[in-house]
Design an enzyme around this catalytic site. Sequence first.
Site, PDB file in Angstrom:
ATOM      1  N   SER A 234      30.964  -6.968  25.368  1.00 21.09           N
ATOM      2  CA  SER A 234      31.144  -7.758  26.510  1.00 21.09           C
ATOM      3  C   SER A 234      30.678  -9.180  26.246  1.00 21.09           C
ATOM      4  CB  SER A 234      30.184  -7.174  27.662  1.00 21.09           C
ATOM      5  OG  SER A 234      30.464  -7.705  29.129  1.00 21.09           O
ATOM      6  N   ASP A 328      38.902   0.062  30.713  1.00 22.94           N
ATOM      7  CA  ASP A 328      37.583  -0.963  31.008  1.00 22.94           C
ATOM      8  C   ASP A 328      37.885  -1.764  32.468  1.00 22.94           C
ATOM      9  OD1 ASP A 328      35.930  -3.164  31.188  1.00 22.94           O
ATOM     10  OD2 ASP A 328      36.240  -3.787  28.949  1.00 22.94           O
ATOM     11  N   HIS A 362      34.097   0.268  29.593  1.00 26.34           N
ATOM     12  CA  HIS A 362      33.585  -0.884  29.074  1.00 26.34           C
ATOM     13  C   HIS A 362      32.415  -0.659  28.363  1.00 26.34           C
ATOM     14  CE1 HIS A 362      32.768  -5.316  29.207  1.00 26.34           C
ATOM     15  NE2 HIS A 362      31.483  -5.148  29.535  1.00 26.34           N
TER      16      HIS A 362
END
Length: 418
Positions: A234, A328, A362
Site C-alpha cells: 500500500s 484490490d 489489497h
Amino acid sequence: MVQIQVTPETSLADAPVRIHVSGLAPTQLVTLHLSLTDERGVKFEARAFYQADEAGEVDLERAAAPGGDYVGVWPMGLFWFLKPEKLFHRLIKRDVMSCPFRFQLNVFDSCHIVISPQLEPLATCTVERWYVAPGVERIPIKEGRVRGALFLPPGPGRFPAVIDMFGGAGGLIEFRASLLASHGFVVLALAFFAYDDLPQVMEELDLGYFEEAANLLLSHPKVRGPGLGVIGVSKGGEVTLSMAAFLEQVVAAVWINGTSSLYGSPLRYKETYIPYIPYAAERVIITEMGIMDNYHVFQDPQNPAYASAAIPVEKARGEVLFVVGEADRSFNSKLFADLAIERMKGHGKKNYTLLSYPGGGHLIEPPGSPLCSISFTRGSPKPVHWGGDPELHAKAQEHSWSEILKFLEHHLGPPSNL
C-alpha cells in the site's frame, strides 16, 4: 478412539501443517472446527465438513470438504478461511515475540453450521503458530531519526538485509518482518509516521529518512551487504518504489499493491522534489453496510496534469517485483503496476517481474493470514473495503510468499552464514 494428529503441532505461521483424523466409523460425517481468540479478545473460527474414508480416516491433504467455510481439497483451509466473530476485525499478530497464536482444533460428529458450547467434541488438540523461529532476536530501534524494530536471525551472520514497511495507517507492524527473519534475513520493521515521536501524519515523503534507515541497517555487523532489499504494501509500496528509484543501496524491491505515483504528499530528496496527486475525498463511496470504498479516491495517474507526480522507477538500479491483487478495492493496483512497467520498458529497462493474481485483494500477506476483505483501520471513521475473493486470495498469498522469498534470496544472496 477418535484422534486428531497435527504435524507439526508447533510451527511457523507461514508453514504448512498436516491434519489427520483417525478412529472414525467408515464414511462417518464430521465437522472440523478451528478457533482462536486473538490478543484483543476477538474470536476467529472456521469449520468444514468431511466424510471419513472406509478406514475411518480424514486426511486433509487428500479429502475434499463438501461444505462449511470452504469446498474442495484445502489442506490448510481451516487456517486460511478463518472469520472473525465480530464483523470487520483483521487477524494480525501484534506481539510476535512472547507467545504464539494458539488454535483449538475440534472434531464433532455430524455436520454443524453452528458450534454451540453444549456440543462435545469427539477429539480435540491445540496447535501453536509462531511468528518467530527459535533464537530470533528483536531489538527496538530509536537511533537518529529512525524508529522501528530490528529482527536478527540466530548465529553470527552475516545475513542479507531487508527493510519491511506497511501502509497508510502508520504505526509499526512486525509480523512479516519477524517471519522474514525466521527465514534467515536481518529485517528492519520500519515505521515512518504515527509511531513514537514520528509525525502523526505523513506530510511529505522525506527520502532522507529512508536512506538513513538503509545506512543504519547496512552498518550492522550481522548484515552482509553491500545492498539490501525493501518490501512494502500500500503506502509502503509507494515508498518502496521511491527508494528503489533513488537509493543505490536498494538492490531488490518488493512492491505489494502500491502506487507508482505520489499521492497525498510530495517526495523530497536532496535537490529533488516530486509533487503529488491530491486525494479526491469526495469520491468515497459509503455502502449500505456502512463500508468505505476508497477505490475512486485515487485520481487517474494518466491525467496529463499529474504526469510530474510519477515515480521515476526507470532509475531503479536493482530488481523490482510487483505483486498485484486484481480484486484490490483500495485502488487500482494493477493499473499502477502496469504504468510502472510501461515506464521501465520505455527506457529499455528489464529489471522487473510482475505477479498478478485474479481475485487477490489489497492485503496480500504471508499464507498464515486469512483474507481480510473489510476491516477497521487507524484514522478511518468507518470500516474500509480491501477486496478479495477468499479462495483466490488464499492461493495468491501462498504463491506470492514463496516467490517473494525466492526473489529476495536470489538478489540478496542465500539467507545463511558466510
